[in-house]
Design an enzyme around this catalytic site. Structure first.
Site, short mmCIF file in Angstrom:
data_model
loop_
_atom_site.label_atom_id
_atom_site.label_comp_id
_atom_site.label_asym_id
_atom_site.label_seq_id
_atom_site.Cartn_x
_atom_site.Cartn_y
_atom_site.Cartn_z
N HIS A 48 0.85 -1.19 0.00
CA HIS A 48 0.00 0.00 0.00
C HIS A 48 0.89 1.24 0.00
CE1 HIS A 48 -4.01 -1.66 0.17
NE2 HIS A 48 -3.64 -2.51 1.12
N ASP A 87 -0.15 7.16 -3.60
CA ASP A 87 -1.28 6.73 -4.43
C ASP A 87 -1.68 7.78 -5.46
OD1 ASP A 87 -1.49 4.29 -3.25
OD2 ASP A 87 -3.24 4.75 -2.04
#
Length: 385
Positions: free
Chosen positions: A130, A160
């Site tokens: 992540h 992200d």
């Protein structure tokens, strides 16, 4: 749809985080974005799909990729698209029969955008992960935080969305430009570790030139400098100070009621603890809003630290319509702004499968629609027929 990408068809294979954000940005700029959802929501489903703002302006079809004909539906859609976006681990799209080779054989002009954390190759390519892990390895997490303390997590904005989604969009638009002149598409390998590392280019230069200390919180832009820091106020709020240039620094001192002659020089690193302690003492004497009023309209480069909810009502952002209300939700408006062909927030986030029949018909697949519905390879509501 209006906007600079009006008429550009984008096929998004449903994922989470940066892929949906990249597709949302393309939709904001006018592209016809069709999201291919699965018959059942994933484990990280955000809940009510009508409030998933990353899907605003898109349409949704449901395709069961586990069905023998599932890949054929996706490839038929890809044949009619300009850009395809997928954010699965390396090898997953190939295993499902919708990888780049399959798609480009059907549509040689297709831009195939791949969004991953670690990239398509390398020792970690197939490892799960992540944002926090990607920015840690890329070197972007380490500098963020106080001296002697742990690194601080910058939400998932740096990895992200910054190093991932925005680089995917840049790559897809660059490849689309090439496809427009050559008729040949290509694969865009957008890895969050690559994009995040690229974001640190300026600091790589400072490090190479000896102008960046490896210790956290010791540098000009990481909170080491007392004139580029955040200070608590009397009511528990905070003020952000960014008075880097000498004239801005002089204005900061004037408004704080401090005399420069009584303080260490601005760039005397040894005197920074004294400056920081003095600034902290003064800022603690008034509330955040009192300081915001005092500094408003000045050249001191000081701003109140607003919450996500408060930011929506700041006068400057209201004047610029930085936030708008659409389908009952206040949300960020389209960015960036184009003077002649501006983008716009499209329709509300769709429920999975809401547009299956409409999209398949519009994209020239109406003749197969009834058969696919009957076979259960596509469905209208997110539940396989």
């Amino acid at each position: 749809m209006s906007g600079p990408l009006a008429g550009v068809r984008v096929l998004e294979l449903a994922g989470i985080g940066p892929g949906p954000f990249a597709a949302m940005l393309l939709a904001d700029l006018g592209a016809d974005v069709v999201r291919v959802d699965r018959p059942e929501p994933g484990a990280l489903s955000p809940g009510d799909p009508r409030r998933d703002l990353l899907n605003r302006g898109k349409r949704s079809v449901v395709v069961d990729l586990k069905h023998p004909d599932g890949a054929e539906v996706v490839l038929a859609l890809a044949e009619r698209a300009a850009i395809l976006i997928e954010g699965w681990r390396p090898g997953v799209a190939e295993r499902l029969g919708v990888g780049p080779q399959d798609a480009l054989e059907r549509n040689p002009g297709l831009v195939y955008g791949r969004m991953t954390g670690w990239g398509q190759q390398g020792p970690l390519a197939r490892a799960p992960g992540h944002d926090i892990g990607y920015i840690a390895v890329a070197g972007a997490l380490h500098p963020i935080g106080r001296p002697g303390g742990p690194p601080q997590i910058p939400l998932n904005l740096v990895g992200d969305f910054g190093g991932g989604a925005l680089y995917l969009v840049v790559g897809c638009l660059a490849a689309l430009h090439v496809a427009g002149s050559t008729g040949r598409g290509q694969v865009v390998d957008a890895a969050i570790v690559d994009g995040t590392a690229h974001l640190t280019t300026m600091f790589a230069g400072l490090l190479a030139g000896g102008a960046w200390q490896p210790e956290r919180g010791r540098n000009l832009l990481d909170g080491g400098a007392p004139f580029y820091d955040v200070y608590a106020t009397a009511d528990g709020g905070h003020m952000a100070v960014g008075a880097l240039e000498p004239r801005f620094y002089a204005e900061l001192l004037r408004l704080l009621g401090l005399a420069e002659a009584d303080l260490p020089a601005q760039h005397d690193v040894a005197g920074w603890p004294v400056l920081r302690a003095r600034f902290a003492e003064v800022f603690a004497g008034r509330t955040r809003d009192e300081w915001a009023t005092l500094f408003e309209g000045t050249d001191a480069c000081v701003a109140p630290v607003l919450s996500l909810a408060e930011a929506q009502h700041h006068p400057h952002l209201v004047a610029r319509a930085t936030f708008e209300e659409h389908f009952g939700v206040r949300q960020p408006a389209v960015a960036p702004r184009l003077s002649r062909t501006p983008g716009a927030v499209g329709g509300s986030p769709p429920t999975p499968g809401a547009d299956t029949e409409t999209v398949l018909t519009e994209w020239g697949l109406g003749a197969d629609l009834r058969r696919w519905l009957g076979d259960g390879v596509v469905s209208r509501t997110g539940q396989a027929s």
